[in-house]
Scaffold this active site. Structure first.
Site, PDB file in Angstrom:
ATOM      1  N   ARG A  59      19.364 -17.947  -5.748  1.00 30.10           N
ATOM      2  CA  ARG A  59      18.356 -17.461  -6.702  1.00 30.10           C
ATOM      3  C   ARG A  59      18.041 -15.994  -6.446  1.00 30.10           C
ATOM      4  O   ARG A  59      17.680 -15.249  -7.344  1.00 30.10           O
ATOM      5  CB  ARG A  59      17.071 -18.318  -6.648  1.00 30.10           C
ATOM      6  N   TYR A 112      14.697 -10.745 -32.958  1.00 30.26           N
ATOM      7  CA  TYR A 112      15.192 -12.111 -32.788  1.00 30.26           C
ATOM      8  C   TYR A 112      13.998 -13.073 -32.826  1.00 30.26           C
ATOM      9  O   TYR A 112      12.993 -12.834 -32.143  1.00 30.26           O
ATOM     10  CB  TYR A 112      15.913 -12.148 -31.437  1.00 30.26           C
ATOM     11  N   ASP A 184      16.518  -4.117 -26.895  1.00 32.86           N
ATOM     12  CA  ASP A 184      17.453  -5.233 -26.894  1.00 32.86           C
ATOM     13  C   ASP A 184      18.754  -4.701 -27.489  1.00 32.86           C
ATOM     14  O   ASP A 184      18.825  -4.401 -28.682  1.00 32.86           O
ATOM     15  CB  ASP A 184      16.864  -6.383 -27.733  1.00 32.86           C
ATOM     16  N   LYS A 209      26.276 -13.312 -26.557  1.00 32.20           N
ATOM     17  CA  LYS A 209      26.857 -12.801 -27.797  1.00 32.20           C
ATOM     18  C   LYS A 209      28.096 -11.941 -27.506  1.00 32.20           C
ATOM     19  O   LYS A 209      29.028 -12.430 -26.891  1.00 32.20           O
ATOM     20  CB  LYS A 209      25.781 -12.044 -28.577  1.00 32.20           C
TER      21      LYS A 209
HETATM   22  C1  LIG Z   1      20.676 -14.394 -29.106  1.00 31.18           C
HETATM   23  C2  LIG Z   1      19.782 -13.243 -28.975  1.00 31.18           C
HETATM   24  C3  LIG Z   1      18.745 -13.230 -28.027  1.00 31.18           C
HETATM   25  C4  LIG Z   1      18.447 -14.412 -27.126  1.00 31.18           C
HETATM   26  O1  LIG Z   1      19.510 -14.678 -26.273  1.00 31.18           O
HETATM   27  P1  LIG Z   1      19.805 -16.151 -25.662  1.00 31.18           P
HETATM   28  O2  LIG Z   1      20.963 -15.881 -24.781  1.00 31.18           O
HETATM   29  O3  LIG Z   1      20.101 -17.052 -26.817  1.00 31.18           O
HETATM   30  O4  LIG Z   1      18.575 -16.565 -24.945  1.00 31.18           O
HETATM   31  C5  LIG Z   1      17.964 -12.108 -27.939  1.00 31.18           C
HETATM   32  N1  LIG Z   1      18.166 -11.048 -28.737  1.00 31.18           N
HETATM   33  C6  LIG Z   1      19.138 -11.028 -29.671  1.00 31.18           C
HETATM   34  C7  LIG Z   1      19.313  -9.819 -30.508  1.00 31.18           C
HETATM   35  C8  LIG Z   1      19.978 -12.111 -29.822  1.00 31.18           C
HETATM   36  O5  LIG Z   1      20.930 -12.083 -30.762  1.00 31.18           O
END
Ligand SMILES: *Cc1c(COP(=O)(O)O)cnc(C)c1O
Length: 393
Positions: A59, A112, A184, A209
């Site tokens: 962790r 998101y 992000d 992604k």
């Molecule tokens: C999918 C996504 C998230 C969240 O990510 P997870 O891995 O599903 O928790 C956050 N921001 C954006 C822009 C995303 O496409």
């Protein structure tokens, strides 16, 4: 080996975070272990005291995970990374470091969905105030800032409207008022956008992604710009506990090796698909940063090195046309998520944003005919042919 800071992105994705190991394996092993033994009582004590470098417990750190963290940090041009169990874990951890009760957060209204819910229904219970604004509108951000504003949270391009925020201007504005900027960078990846260059303080990613790119892992990453930021983030992640396991880290690190190639293909194909859609009679509008019709086309050209793989478009036939199209695609996969090698399609008003209610959707510009497309790396002719047949039903 060349130092990472001398390499171009196409080389960094292949080499960054790959360290020499005991057997000189070209691909470092997966350290599938929860804990690490100490040579002696003294060694254990010195590791805990931070006098010796080494691993204690997974962790708190694991060599396979560290490789991935160093890789993404190098790609972003940051000091270091912190791998998290999901993108949401990364966002939660980062906001927990930067904010405390009584602080105020300015947040993009085109974020998101779960990020919006995290801010509105969870962080608010811990006394964190917030204002959601259209962060493509600098004046709106300025007006939303309060004396207790400690952070500005931005997604650019935003979800699902692909609205773009001028990072340089927002960073200047936020820093003048003592607030930090978090971006992000999931939609762009460091190959297409490097937020630290524009003054951003903290970057978060969903590794799920484009970074992993193969739709087989859920993961997240925080990247900090400077050394002095790092200890607070590491301590918080250690206590919150939302870390990424070694096997997932291995898979993502492997996926990143083709990131530059994939992003180039995503951009080329999405541009062609967007141009096709713009001419199609069933399509009312197309939103893609590579089209001159995008309201922030100029900023996109300045701030991004490519328009990415995500397209939003509106069908003239509204909800019905959306549902019909979803049921008629053959090559495109009807699924949420994005950024994988396969083309994914979804209909936000009847799927991801259905629970928002019609009125809230209208306010957020999520119209009934809105379709979101993540263009994959297939032959673009096949993708276009599939969309064409699905719209003619
Ligand atoms: C999918 C996504 C998230 C969240 O990510 P997870 O891995 O599903 O928790 C956050 N921001 C954006 C822009 C995303 O496409």
């Amino acid at each position: 080996m060349k130092e990472c800071n001398e390499m171009s992105p196409e080389s960094l994705v292949v080499h960054a975070g790959v360290e020499k190991n005991e057997h000189l394996a070209v691909v470092p092993p997966i350290y599938q272990t929860s804990t690490f033994s100490f040579d002696s009582a003294e060694h254990g004590a010195s590791l805990f005291a931070g006098e010796d470098k080494g691993f204690i417990y997974s962790r708190m750190g694991n060599p396979t995970v560290r490789g991935l963290e160093k890789c993404v940090a190098a790609l972003e041009g940051g000091y270091d990374g912190l791998a998290c169990g999901s993108g949401m874990a990364a966002i939660h951890t980062a906001l927990s470091v930067l904010l405390k009760a009584g602080d105020h957060l300015v947040c993009s209204d085109a974020v998101y969905g779960p990020t919006c819910t995290l801010v509105e229904t969870i962080l608010s219970r811990f006394g964190i105030e917030y204002t959601m604004v259209d962060t493509s509108n600098t004046t709106a951000i300025e007006e939303a800032m309060r004396p207790n504003t400690k952070a500005v949270y931005i997604e650019t391009p935003g979800n699902p409207t692909l609205v773009i925020c001028d990072l340089k201007t927002v960073c200047r504005l936020a820093h003048d008022r003592g607030a930090q900027v978090i971006v992000d960078n999931t939609f762009m990846t460091p190959v297409l956008q490097q937020p630290f260059r524009w003054g951003v303080d903290v970057i978060v990613h969903s590794l799920t992604k484009f970074l992993n790119g193969h739709a087989d892992v859920v993961g997240g990453m925080i990247v900090v710009k400077k050394e002095e930021q790092y200890p607070a983030f590491r301590k918080t992640l250690n206590q919150l506990g939302g870390v990424l396991p070694p096997f997932e880290s291995f898979l993502v690190h492997r996926g990143i090796k083709t990131l530059a190639l994939r992003m180039q293909r995503h951009c080329e194909s999405a541009q062609k698909v967007a141009e096709f859609l713009e001419k199609h009679s069933a399509v009312e509008w197309v939103r893609y940063p590579g089209l001159k019709s995008h309201p922030q086309y100029e900023i996109a050209g300045r701030q991004m090195t490519g328009p990415g793989g995500m397209i939003s478009f509106g069908l003239r036939g509204g909800l019905d046309a959306g549902r019909k199209m979803m049921n008629s695609v053959e090559l495109c996969c009807l699924a949420v998520s994005l950024g994988g090698v396969e083309t994914l399609i979804q209909h936000p008003p009847s799927m991801t944003h259905a629970t928002m209610g019609a009125e809230a959707r209208q306010r957020a510009n999520i119209t009934d005919g809105l379709v979101r497309l993540s263009v994959g790396i297939e032959n673009v002719r096949d993708v276009i042919a599939d969309l064409d047949q699905a719209m003619s039903h």
